[in-house]
Design an enzyme around this catalytic site. Sequence first.
Site, PDB file in Angstrom:
ATOM      1  N   GLY A  74     -24.618 -75.610 -65.480  1.00 21.04           N
ATOM      2  CA  GLY A  74     -23.811 -76.615 -64.789  1.00 21.04           C
ATOM      3  C   GLY A  74     -22.844 -75.992 -63.812  1.00 21.04           C
ATOM      4  O   GLY A  74     -22.966 -74.816 -63.465  1.00 21.04           O
ATOM      5  N   ASN A  75     -21.903 -76.787 -63.351  1.00 21.04           N
ATOM      6  CA  ASN A  75     -20.878 -76.293 -62.432  1.00 21.04           C
ATOM      7  C   ASN A  75     -19.548 -76.947 -62.792  1.00 21.04           C
ATOM      8  O   ASN A  75     -19.497 -77.830 -63.642  1.00 21.04           O
ATOM      9  CB  ASN A  75     -21.276 -76.565 -60.974  1.00 21.04           C
ATOM     10  CG  ASN A  75     -21.425 -78.040 -60.690  1.00 21.04           C
ATOM     11  OD1 ASN A  75     -20.446 -78.773 -60.663  1.00 21.04           O
ATOM     12  ND2 ASN A  75     -22.666 -78.499 -60.504  1.00 21.04           N
ATOM     13  N   ARG A  76     -18.478 -76.512 -62.131  1.00 20.25           N
ATOM     14  CA  ARG A  76     -17.146 -76.922 -62.549  1.00 20.25           C
ATOM     15  C   ARG A  76     -16.618 -78.162 -61.831  1.00 20.25           C
ATOM     16  O   ARG A  76     -15.442 -78.468 -61.917  1.00 20.25           O
ATOM     17  CB  ARG A  76     -16.177 -75.751 -62.403  1.00 20.25           C
ATOM     18  CG  ARG A  76     -16.530 -74.597 -63.337  1.00 20.25           C
ATOM     19  CD  ARG A  76     -15.394 -73.605 -63.484  1.00 20.25           C
ATOM     20  NE  ARG A  76     -15.065 -72.951 -62.236  1.00 20.25           N
ATOM     21  CZ  ARG A  76     -13.994 -73.184 -61.501  1.00 20.25           C
ATOM     22  NH1 ARG A  76     -13.085 -74.041 -61.901  1.00 20.25           N
ATOM     23  NH2 ARG A  76     -13.809 -72.541 -60.376  1.00 20.25           N
ATOM     24  N   SER A  77     -17.469 -78.891 -61.144  1.00 18.04           N
ATOM     25  CA  SER A  77     -16.998 -80.121 -60.497  1.00 18.04           C
ATOM     26  C   SER A  77     -16.562 -81.139 -61.558  1.00 18.04           C
ATOM     27  O   SER A  77     -17.299 -81.415 -62.498  1.00 18.04           O
ATOM     28  CB  SER A  77     -18.115 -80.716 -59.640  1.00 18.04           C
ATOM     29  OG  SER A  77     -17.691 -81.963 -59.130  1.00 18.04           O
TER      30      SER A  77
END
Length: 222
Positions: free
Chosen positions: A29-32
């Site tokens: 995933g990513n940190r958005s």
Amino acid sequence: VTPKDLLGRRIVVTAGGTREPLDPVRYIGNRSSGKQGLAIAVGAAARGATVTLVGANLEVHAAASDDLHVVHVSTTLELEAAVTAAAAEADVVVMAAAVADYRPESVAPAKIKKDVQGDTLQLTLVKNPDILAGLAGARRDGQVIVGFAAETVDDREQLLALGRAKIARKGADYLVLNRVGWTEGFATESNSIIVVNSAGDIVSEASGTKTSVAARILDLLT
Ligand code: C5P
């Protein structure tokens, strides 16, 4: 009072970050957080638009209302299906979500075990569809497509150069550029953006809370 200057407009906003599963309990995933996209969706509804928010793993609560419909998704392919369906009825699509460029080629049916894998674990990733480019390519007459570009660059000129190349490649009408990094952009309360149009011209610049930045982006759509 809030001006109803988006009255009657149908706007789709994607927000958050997609997750690509590796096995039933893990993902890439990513940190958005979804804060900037949510601020755009909420701001548009307050200004009279009918909004569909496609939220990918939002870390913020999205309160649905008559003017704000919320569709929850997780993976890039789910987001693509939801935004494509909603875009068919929309005047504007804002792709604020941070979408994974790649997903695991296969999802393990059970937890990947380190005693089976040993000291290294090799993953094969395959490219996800570029949803923004697809929406821009399929855009109806008059439909406005807004993309985002979050880049880890050092300065404004680099950001603009990347943004201008990206909007040409993707075919969007506007691209919202912002710098991101370990401490900037994602999961913070404030943001700093430059918006370019399809000719690469700067049409807006804003810094401040994500709500105030959202308002400046929405000004372009009135
Ligand atoms: O190419 P890049 O990921 O920087 O582009 C960012 C923009 O493209 C964002 O608006 C994002 O929502 C969108 N995007 C997409 N599909 C992808 C990757 C990004 O629609 N596979």
